[in-house]
Design a protein around this motif. Structure first.
Motif, PDB file in Angstrom:
ATOM      1  N   ILE A   1       0.712  -1.246  -0.069  1.00 45.43           N
ATOM      2  CA  ILE A   1       0.175  -0.026  -0.045  1.00 45.43           C
ATOM      3  C   ILE A   1       0.718   1.158  -0.018  1.00 45.43           C
ATOM      4  O   ILE A   1       0.655   2.183  -0.663  1.00 45.43           O
ATOM      5  N   ILE A   2       1.984   1.120   0.763  1.00 46.10           N
ATOM      6  CA  ILE A   2       2.867   2.404   0.884  1.00 46.10           C
ATOM      7  C   ILE A   2       3.469   2.566  -0.450  1.00 46.10           C
ATOM      8  O   ILE A   2       3.554   3.963  -0.912  1.00 46.10           O
ATOM      9  N   ARG A   3       3.942   1.712  -1.083  1.00 40.89           N
ATOM     10  CA  ARG A   3       4.764   1.742  -2.232  1.00 40.89           C
ATOM     11  C   ARG A   3       3.963   2.338  -3.486  1.00 40.89           C
ATOM     12  O   ARG A   3       4.327   3.379  -4.295  1.00 40.89           O
ATOM     13  N   ASN A   4       2.533   1.915  -3.474  1.00 36.98           N
ATOM     14  CA  ASN A   4       1.549   2.431  -4.548  1.00 36.98           C
ATOM     15  C   ASN A   4       1.275   3.939  -4.041  1.00 36.98           C
ATOM     16  O   ASN A   4       0.885   4.814  -4.885  1.00 36.98           O
ATOM     17  N   TYR A   5       0.917   4.052  -2.491  1.00 39.05           N
ATOM     18  CA  TYR A   5       0.752   5.409  -2.178  1.00 39.05           C
ATOM     19  C   TYR A   5       1.980   6.732  -2.686  1.00 39.05           C
ATOM     20  O   TYR A   5       1.590   7.527  -3.071  1.00 39.05           O
TER      21      TYR A   5
ATOM     22  N   LEU B   1       6.382   8.360   6.688  1.00 32.94           N
ATOM     23  CA  LEU B   1       5.982   6.895   6.218  1.00 32.94           C
ATOM     24  C   LEU B   1       6.448   5.713   7.170  1.00 32.94           C
ATOM     25  O   LEU B   1       5.696   4.709   7.115  1.00 32.94           O
ATOM     26  N   LYS B   2       7.654   6.014   7.729  1.00 30.20           N
ATOM     27  CA  LYS B   2       8.313   4.798   8.708  1.00 30.20           C
ATOM     28  C   LYS B   2       7.551   4.575   9.818  1.00 30.20           C
ATOM     29  O   LYS B   2       7.821   3.656  10.704  1.00 30.20           O
ATOM     30  N   ARG B   3       6.553   5.550  10.116  1.00 23.64           N
ATOM     31  CA  ARG B   3       5.803   5.171  11.359  1.00 23.64           C
ATOM     32  C   ARG B   3       4.929   4.004  11.081  1.00 23.64           C
ATOM     33  O   ARG B   3       4.388   3.181  11.986  1.00 23.64           O
ATOM     34  N   PHE B   4       4.665   3.642   9.681  1.00 27.00           N
ATOM     35  CA  PHE B   4       3.986   2.519   9.617  1.00 27.00           C
ATOM     36  C   PHE B   4       4.681   1.322   9.000  1.00 27.00           C
ATOM     37  O   PHE B   4       3.939   0.110   8.853  1.00 27.00           O
ATOM     38  N   SER B   5       5.956   1.484   8.539  1.00 25.12           N
ATOM     39  CA  SER B   5       6.536   0.341   8.144  1.00 25.12           C
ATOM     40  C   SER B   5       8.216   0.729   8.386  1.00 25.12           C
ATOM     41  O   SER B   5       8.438   1.727   8.053  1.00 25.12           O
ATOM     42  N   SER B   6       8.805  -0.376   8.605  1.00 28.79           N
ATOM     43  CA  SER B   6      10.341  -0.285   8.724  1.00 28.79           C
ATOM     44  C   SER B   6      10.968  -0.756   7.745  1.00 28.79           C
ATOM     45  O   SER B   6      12.210  -0.914   7.583  1.00 28.79           O
ATOM     46  N   LYS B   7      10.508  -0.936   6.385  1.00 28.54           N
ATOM     47  CA  LYS B   7      11.182  -1.270   5.181  1.00 28.54           C
ATOM     48  C   LYS B   7      12.044  -0.249   4.758  1.00 28.54           C
ATOM     49  O   LYS B   7      11.720   0.877   5.010  1.00 28.54           O
ATOM     50  N   HIS B   8      13.142  -0.914   4.196  1.00 29.43           N
ATOM     51  CA  HIS B   8      14.190  -0.069   3.500  1.00 29.43           C
ATOM     52  C   HIS B   8      13.641   0.493   2.428  1.00 29.43           C
ATOM     53  O   HIS B   8      12.525   0.079   1.635  1.00 29.43           O
TER      54      HIS B   8
ATOM     55  N   ASP C   1      17.778   4.164   0.388  1.00 27.56           N
ATOM     56  CA  ASP C   1      18.232   4.999   1.693  1.00 27.56           C
ATOM     57  C   ASP C   1      19.850   5.300   1.536  1.00 27.56           C
ATOM     58  O   ASP C   1      20.237   6.316   1.932  1.00 27.56           O
ATOM     59  N   GLY C   2      20.532   4.455   0.808  1.00 26.15           N
ATOM     60  CA  GLY C   2      21.967   4.828   0.623  1.00 26.15           C
ATOM     61  C   GLY C   2      22.184   6.070  -0.218  1.00 26.15           C
ATOM     62  O   GLY C   2      22.930   6.868   0.189  1.00 26.15           O
ATOM     63  N   GLU C   3      21.546   6.136  -1.158  1.00 24.60           N
ATOM     64  CA  GLU C   3      21.723   7.589  -1.976  1.00 24.60           C
ATOM     65  C   GLU C   3      21.148   8.734  -1.317  1.00 24.60           C
ATOM     66  O   GLU C   3      21.834   9.603  -1.554  1.00 24.60           O
ATOM     67  N   PHE C   4      19.962   8.497  -0.645  1.00 23.32           N
ATOM     68  CA  PHE C   4      19.693   9.739   0.081  1.00 23.32           C
ATOM     69  C   PHE C   4      20.770  10.112   1.216  1.00 23.32           C
ATOM     70  O   PHE C   4      21.194  11.272   1.327  1.00 23.32           O
ATOM     71  N   ALA C   5      21.228   9.297   1.855  1.00 24.70           N
ATOM     72  CA  ALA C   5      22.463   9.344   2.785  1.00 24.70           C
ATOM     73  C   ALA C   5      23.666  10.113   2.083  1.00 24.70           C
ATOM     74  O   ALA C   5      24.249  11.110   2.394  1.00 24.70           O
TER      75      ALA C   5
END
Length: 256
Positions: A6-10, A38-45, A223-227
């Motif tokens: 759901i998050i990916r499509n959102y 978004l990380k409040r709802f999922s811990s996915k990378h 995550d890596g590129e954002f960092a």
């Protein structure tokens, strides 16, 4: 998990809405706030990255008339630049007319830049750095097949430690490579490897940037590129403008 789907499509839908208000880069602070929410709802990378299912496009369907026929049989957007990012880059190419372009990671972008040179900058030069000798050979053959090899130099630059990226020092330094010259554009879509593998591209190549040269970083929602963008923002002489809400996230900035 259903929540991750759901998050990916959102994310894809939200980015589409941003595009309707005009394509522009949004600040790292904007995306950091969105990511943390978004990380409040999922811990996915890589939670900012839309579903790859949404990003995949048949190369034959790329919405740039000048590029039609160059990517038939190729799927854009999985391991390659996505069609949205390529379209934006093409529009900026035609508007800004850079003469010298450097790229990290050859592939679909190499063909696009070569086509741009053939139509708009016959004096253009492409400096392409590639970690895979087989890919280097494949692209050289493809460009020759298309008659687009003029001005293109693909350098093999190995990666021995994925955490450190390209081993430019093994070549005697990037400035020692034959035909090396200052560039107007830099597009970073390699090397492949660890989360930090693309970090050294900007600090190493900065010495070759013309004043005001622009740069782009694909996969900036990961995550890596954002960092990496956050680290680049702290470098003297490097400005991070933000990330375009397209594809896998196209980061952009300038060399001061």
């Amino acid at each position: 998990m259903l929540i991750d789907f759901i998050i990916r499509n959102y994310v894809a839908l939200a980015n589409s809405k941003l595009q309707k208000s005009g394509i522009k880069p949004y600040s790292l602070a904007y995306w950091r706030e969105k990511r943390d929410g978004l990380k409040r709802f999922s811990s996915k990378h890589h939670i900012l990255t839309p579903s790859y299912r949404v990003l995949k496009t048949a190369g034959a369907d790329i919405p740039v008339p000048e590029l039609k026929g160059l990517y038939d049989g190729v799927t854009l957007g999985s391991w390659t630049l996505d069609a949205e990012s390529m379209t934006l880059l093409w529009q900026r190419l035609v508007a800004e007319r850079p003469r010298v372009i450097a790229e990290c990671g050859c592939g679909v972008s190499t063909v696009m830049f070569a086509k741009y040179f053939s139509l708009h900058r016959p004096d253009g030069i492409l400096l392409s750095f590639e970690q895979d000798e087989k890919e280097q050979d494949r692209l050289n053959a493809r460009l020759k097949e298309l008659g687009l090899e003029k001005g293109v130099q693909i350098y093999y630059v190995p990666v021995s430690d994925p955490a450190k990226g390209y081993d430019f020092h093994l070549q005697g330094g990037v400035e020692a490579l034959p035909g090396m010259t200052k560039f107007d554009w830099l597009v970073v879509d390699g090397p492949n490897g660890a989360d930090n593998s693309r970090y050294n591209t900007v600090p190493v190549l900065q010495q070759l940037a013309n004043p005001g040269a622009v740069w782009f970083l694909d996969d900036s929602f990961r995550d890596g590129e954002f960092a990496i963008l956050e680290k680049w923002a702290a470098l003297p002489g490097v400005e991070v403008e933000g990330i375009y809400p397209i594809g896998k996230g196209l980061g952009t900035g300038k060399f001061k």
